[in-house]
Design a protein around this motif. Structure first.
Motif, PDB file in Angstrom:
ATOM      1  N   TYR A 118      -9.008  -9.755  -1.270  1.00  0.00           N
ATOM      2  CA  TYR A 118      -7.693  -9.340  -1.753  1.00  0.00           C
ATOM      3  C   TYR A 118      -7.545  -9.739  -3.222  1.00  0.00           C
ATOM      4  O   TYR A 118      -8.055 -10.777  -3.653  1.00  0.00           O
ATOM      5  N   THR A 162      -1.313 -10.757  -7.099  1.00  0.00           N
ATOM      6  CA  THR A 162      -0.616 -11.041  -8.354  1.00  0.00           C
ATOM      7  C   THR A 162       0.383 -12.152  -8.084  1.00  0.00           C
ATOM      8  O   THR A 162       1.294 -12.004  -7.254  1.00  0.00           O
ATOM      9  N   LYS A 219      -3.555 -13.094 -11.888  1.00  0.00           N
ATOM     10  CA  LYS A 219      -4.210 -12.491 -10.737  1.00  0.00           C
ATOM     11  C   LYS A 219      -5.293 -13.411 -10.182  1.00  0.00           C
ATOM     12  O   LYS A 219      -5.964 -14.127 -10.937  1.00  0.00           O
ATOM     13  N   SER A 268       2.617  -9.240  -5.512  1.00  0.00           N
ATOM     14  CA  SER A 268       2.008  -8.117  -4.790  1.00  0.00           C
ATOM     15  C   SER A 268       0.627  -8.510  -4.302  1.00  0.00           C
ATOM     16  O   SER A 268       0.094  -9.565  -4.670  1.00  0.00           O
ATOM     17  N   GLU A 283      -3.281  -6.473  -2.907  1.00  0.00           N
ATOM     18  CA  GLU A 283      -4.014  -5.222  -2.751  1.00  0.00           C
ATOM     19  C   GLU A 283      -5.467  -5.516  -2.386  1.00  0.00           C
ATOM     20  O   GLU A 283      -5.974  -6.612  -2.653  1.00  0.00           O
ATOM     21  N   TRP A 294      -7.304   1.616  -3.969  1.00  0.00           N
ATOM     22  CA  TRP A 294      -6.698   0.321  -3.672  1.00  0.00           C
ATOM     23  C   TRP A 294      -5.547   0.484  -2.677  1.00  0.00           C
ATOM     24  O   TRP A 294      -4.728   1.375  -2.797  1.00  0.00           O
ATOM     25  N   TYR A 295      -5.532  -0.392  -1.702  1.00  0.00           N
ATOM     26  CA  TYR A 295      -4.479  -0.404  -0.688  1.00  0.00           C
ATOM     27  C   TYR A 295      -3.507  -1.510  -1.081  1.00  0.00           C
ATOM     28  O   TYR A 295      -3.815  -2.692  -0.972  1.00  0.00           O
ATOM     29  N   LYS A 296      -2.336  -1.124  -1.544  1.00  0.00           N
ATOM     30  CA  LYS A 296      -1.394  -2.086  -2.098  1.00  0.00           C
ATOM     31  C   LYS A 296      -0.309  -2.464  -1.087  1.00  0.00           C
ATOM     32  O   LYS A 296       0.138  -1.654  -0.297  1.00  0.00           O
ATOM     33  N   TRP A 314       3.529 -10.305   3.555  1.00  0.00           N
ATOM     34  CA  TRP A 314       3.193  -9.106   2.785  1.00  0.00           C
ATOM     35  C   TRP A 314       3.346  -7.915   3.708  1.00  0.00           C
ATOM     36  O   TRP A 314       3.096  -8.005   4.918  1.00  0.00           O
ATOM     37  N   PHE A 366       2.302  -3.838   4.241  1.00  0.00           N
ATOM     38  CA  PHE A 366       1.452  -2.721   3.844  1.00  0.00           C
ATOM     39  C   PHE A 366       1.955  -1.443   4.521  1.00  0.00           C
ATOM     40  O   PHE A 366       2.224  -1.442   5.733  1.00  0.00           O
ATOM     41  N   SER A 418      -3.321  -5.452   6.699  1.00  0.00           N
ATOM     42  CA  SER A 418      -3.734  -4.367   5.808  1.00  0.00           C
ATOM     43  C   SER A 418      -4.675  -3.381   6.480  1.00  0.00           C
ATOM     44  O   SER A 418      -5.621  -2.897   5.858  1.00  0.00           O
TER      45      SER A 418
END
Length: 234
Positions: A75, A78, A84, A127, A129, A142-144, A152, A154, A168
Motif C-alpha cells: 500500500y 498519504t 507518503k 488516503s 492506494e 491504482w485502487y484508491k 479506510w 474502498f 481493498s
C-alpha cells in the motif's frame, strides 16, 4: 372594608402570579426534559450505529487469521502531513481502539528497536492506494481508498448506488459482502450500511427493496444497479 378588600385582592393576585409562574416553570421544565430526552435518544441511536458498524467490522475480520481474503499488499499511504509511505501489510483491526491499522516496518531502525514495527491507523492518514497490476509506480492502475476516523474505505461497487468496503478487494471472487461498511447514492454523502439507510435508496425497485429489508445489502445494491443500467439502455 377597603383595606380588607385590597388585601384580598393582593392575595389573589399573588396566588394567581404564583400559579402562572408555576405553570411557566412546569412548561420550561417540560421543554428542557423534552430536549434532554431527544438528546438522549439521539445519543443512544448514535451508539447503536457505532456498535452495528463495529459488529460488521468484527465479522469482516473474523477469518483474518485464516488468511481467507485479507491479504498482504503493498500500500502507498498519504500521511496527515502529506508525506507518503510504502507499506506491505494486511489491514488489521484494533479491537481496543476500534480502528483499522497497517503494520509499517521501518527499515532505518535496528531490529532491536521497539519502534521498528509501527501501527499506522486510518485516522493518521489522508488516503490509501495499492497497485492492481502488481507492478511499479509507473503503472496507473491504482485502487484508491478514502481515510475515515476508524477505517479506510474502498469503493467496491460503482453505479447509481456506490458501496464501500473496509478491505481493498474488488467485487469478484475474493470480495466478501460482509466487509461492506458504506453506501452512497449518486454524489450524496457516504452513509453507514444499514437497512434503514439503504431501503429509501432502492424503494422504487421491489426486488432490491426486499433484499435491503432482509439486510442482504450486497444483492440489494447489485440488483438496483443492474436494473437501472437496463432501464437506461431502453
Amino acid at each position: 372594608m377597603k383595606p380588607l378588600y385590597t388585601c384580598l385582592t393582593l392575595v389573589l393576585l399573588t396566588l394567581f402570579t404564583l400559579q402562572v409562574s408555576a405553570q411557566n416553570m412546569n412548561a420550561r421544565m417540560n421543554a428542557v426534559n423534552n430536549i434532554l430526552n431527544k438528546q438522549f435518544t439521539q445519543s443512544q441511536m448514535q451508539m447503536q450505529m457505532q456498535m452495528q458498524m463495529q459488529n460488521r467490522m468484527n465479522m469482516s475480520f473474523f477469518n483474518q487469521k485464516n488468511g481467507n481474503y485479507n491479504y498482504d499488499y503493498v500500500y502507498v499511504i498519504t500521511m496527515a502531513d502529506s508525506s507518503k509511505r510504502q507499506v506491505y501489510s494486511k489491514i488489521y483491526l484494533d479491537t481496543t481502539k476500534h480502528k483499522n491499522y497497517l503494520l509499517f516496518l521501518d527499515r532505518n531502525l535496528p531490529k532491536t528497536d521497539p519502534n521498528k514495527i509501527k501501527k499506522i491507523y486510518a485516522n493518521e492518514t489522508l488516503s490509501i492506494e495499492r497497485n492492481l497490476a502488481g507492478g511499479g509506480v509507473i503503472d496507473d492502475k491504482w485502487y484508491k481508498g478514502v481515510a475515515k476516523d476508524s477505517c479506510w474505505m474502498f469503493k467496491v461497487i460503482s453505479g447509481p448506488i456506490n458501496a464501500y468496503s473496509v478491505l481493498s478487494e474488488e467485487d469478484g471472487s475474493k470480495f466478501m459482502p460482509e466487509t461492506l461498511v458504506g453506501i452512497q447514492k449518486g454524489d450524496g454523502p457516504i452513509l453507514q450500511v444499514s437497512a434503514e439507510n439503504l431501503m429509501p435508496m432502492v424503494e422504487q425497485n421491489a426486488d432490491a427493496f426486499g433484499y435491503a429489508k432482509t439486510k442482504n445489502y450486497y444483492e440489494a445494491i447489485k440488483k438496483y444497479n443492474q436494473d437501472a443500467a437496463k432501464a437506461a439502455k431502453k
